[in-house]
Design an enzyme around this catalytic site. Sequence first.
Site, mmCIF file in Angstrom:
data_model
loop_
_atom_site.group_PDB
_atom_site.id
_atom_site.type_symbol
_atom_site.label_atom_id
_atom_site.label_comp_id
_atom_site.label_asym_id
_atom_site.label_seq_id
_atom_site.Cartn_x
_atom_site.Cartn_y
_atom_site.Cartn_z
ATOM 1 C CG ASP A 214 -1.960 1.067 1.160
ATOM 2 O OD1 ASP A 214 -1.656 2.189 0.713
ATOM 3 O OD2 ASP A 214 -3.117 0.786 1.529
ATOM 4 C CD GLU A 240 -4.499 -0.526 -1.419
ATOM 5 O OE1 GLU A 240 -4.586 -1.776 -1.469
ATOM 6 O OE2 GLU A 240 -5.002 0.143 -0.505
ATOM 7 C CD GLU A 268 -6.873 3.911 0.676
ATOM 8 O OE1 GLU A 268 -6.434 2.790 0.383
ATOM 9 O OE2 GLU A 268 -6.658 4.468 1.759
ATOM 10 C CG ASP A 291 -13.757 3.997 3.122
ATOM 11 O OD1 ASP A 291 -12.793 3.670 3.832
ATOM 12 O OD2 ASP A 291 -14.917 4.182 3.577
ATOM 13 C CG HIS A 318 -9.962 1.881 2.270
ATOM 14 N ND1 HIS A 318 -10.412 2.845 3.136
ATOM 15 C CD2 HIS A 318 -8.702 1.581 2.667
ATOM 16 C CE1 HIS A 318 -9.456 3.132 4.007
ATOM 17 N NE2 HIS A 318 -8.415 2.379 3.743
ATOM 18 C CD GLU A 338 -8.074 -2.694 3.591
ATOM 19 O OE1 GLU A 338 -8.834 -1.934 2.955
ATOM 20 O OE2 GLU A 338 -6.952 -2.364 4.018
HETATM 21 C C1 LIG Z 1 -1.869 1.211 5.512
HETATM 22 C C2 LIG Z 1 -2.253 2.432 4.732
HETATM 23 O O1 LIG Z 1 -1.204 3.361 4.769
HETATM 24 C C3 LIG Z 1 -3.513 3.097 5.238
HETATM 25 O O2 LIG Z 1 -3.364 3.470 6.582
HETATM 26 C C4 LIG Z 1 -4.725 2.219 5.088
HETATM 27 C C5 LIG Z 1 -5.025 1.934 3.672
HETATM 28 O O3 LIG Z 1 -4.722 2.684 2.774
HETATM 29 C C6 LIG Z 1 -5.689 0.679 3.347
HETATM 30 O O4 LIG Z 1 -6.117 -0.033 4.246
HETATM 31 O O5 LIG Z 1 -5.808 0.401 2.171
HETATM 32 MG MG LIG Z 2 -4.896 1.668 0.783
#
Ligand SMILES: C[C@H](O)[C@H](O)CC(=O)C(=O)O
Ligand SMILES: [Mg+2]
Length: 394
Positions: A214, A240, A268, A291, A318, A338
């Site tokens: 990510d 991602e 997202e 999201d 997301h 997820e």
């Molecule tokens: C982990 C990522 O930086 C963020 O906090 C969450 C995310 O983008 C995701 O779950 O996809």
């Molecule tokens: Mg992400």
Amino acid sequence: MAQPTVTDIRAYVLRGGGADYHDQQGTHWIDDHIATPMSRYPEYRESRRSFGLNVLGTLVVVVEASDGSTGFAVTTGGEPAAWIVERHLSRFVLGAPVTALERIWDQMYSATLFYGRKGLVLNAISGVDLALWDLLGAVRQEPVHEMIGGAVRDEQRFYATGARPDLAVRMGFLGGKLPLHHGPAEGAEGLAANLALLADMRAAAGPDAWLAYDCWMSLDTDYALRLARGAAEHGLRWIEEPLPPDDYWGYQKLRKALPPGTLLTTGEHEATRWGFRMLAEMGCADILQPDVGWCGGLSELLRITAIADAHGLLVVPHGSSVYSYHFAVTRHNSPFSEFLMMAPAADEVVPMFHPQLLDEPVPTDGRLSVSTLDKPGFGVRLDPGLPLHRPYPR
Ligand SMILES: C[C@H](O)[C@H](O)CC(=O)C(=O)O
Ligand SMILES: [Mg+2]
């Protein structure tokens, strides 16, 4: 047929995790030197809290109907979103039949076009829309997934996002998505460290585990390509959100250049059918990741999914806990989901929106049975002990 009407809508703010899952205290993997668009400034590299990722907090929207039913939803947006809900959006909700979801959505979106379209305003619209779906489920005593067509499978499989894909695999998840720690400003050394961590995780998680990176909007096309090429030998399943969400052209170019077998995912921080239409038509991604608390709510997610489906794309929302679970089980093009590991060391399963919801389901052995969602609305309750703050009462 006369339906109950919406008699009240209130917007509250909460701090400390939950729907604003970045709003954590103390040491937490989610704030451990993660690459961001702000990483080019050394003073904002160590912590995302340092540049204000946690400034908003959670928005809670509560709605009531004339038959005594209540509904609610949580999302990110905090105080400014509470203002938008109370002072602007409430007029389109109060007095409307509980079934008027389409008209209310259209009025909220159309009336905010002059300052909205994406971001905070869409968070607020999403919160209202989700609360209204929850209310309709309470009125009808039906789970949301049944109101949107019914489940197409009996259980949903999950991958885990967090610092320890190796542990996630042992907990039964399909694999893990790591946060990328170093961006372009940290040069060749940073790139080598990113690849070394992936290699370590491949060794620890085993050859069959899904591994993804990510990149949280932090890269440019050149760096993303070098990362993807180096990561291919470690079996990176997808890269991602490597680029800022407005760089549709960069995504289009990158997707064509990625090594075979590496998928490109994003969405997202995108919103509405129009934003996702752009991603789909321009060929920006293999998997779209709206999201549901940010893209316009469940009503809009259903439209986004139809667009994705017609373009042969998967929709894997997301995060967003129950709000995405009820959706994903009803769609063939959402075959897995997820799960964000909210334990500070990503070493145990904690409900994604902990500590805000009661009865929040979590995957067991990386799976969630649809029967756990068989409760009216989204099937969760707001913890009555929470210190709710209503900054803009009408
Ligand atoms: C982990 C990522 O930086 C963020 O906090 C969450 C995310 O983008 C995701 O779950 O996809
Ligand atoms: Mg992400």
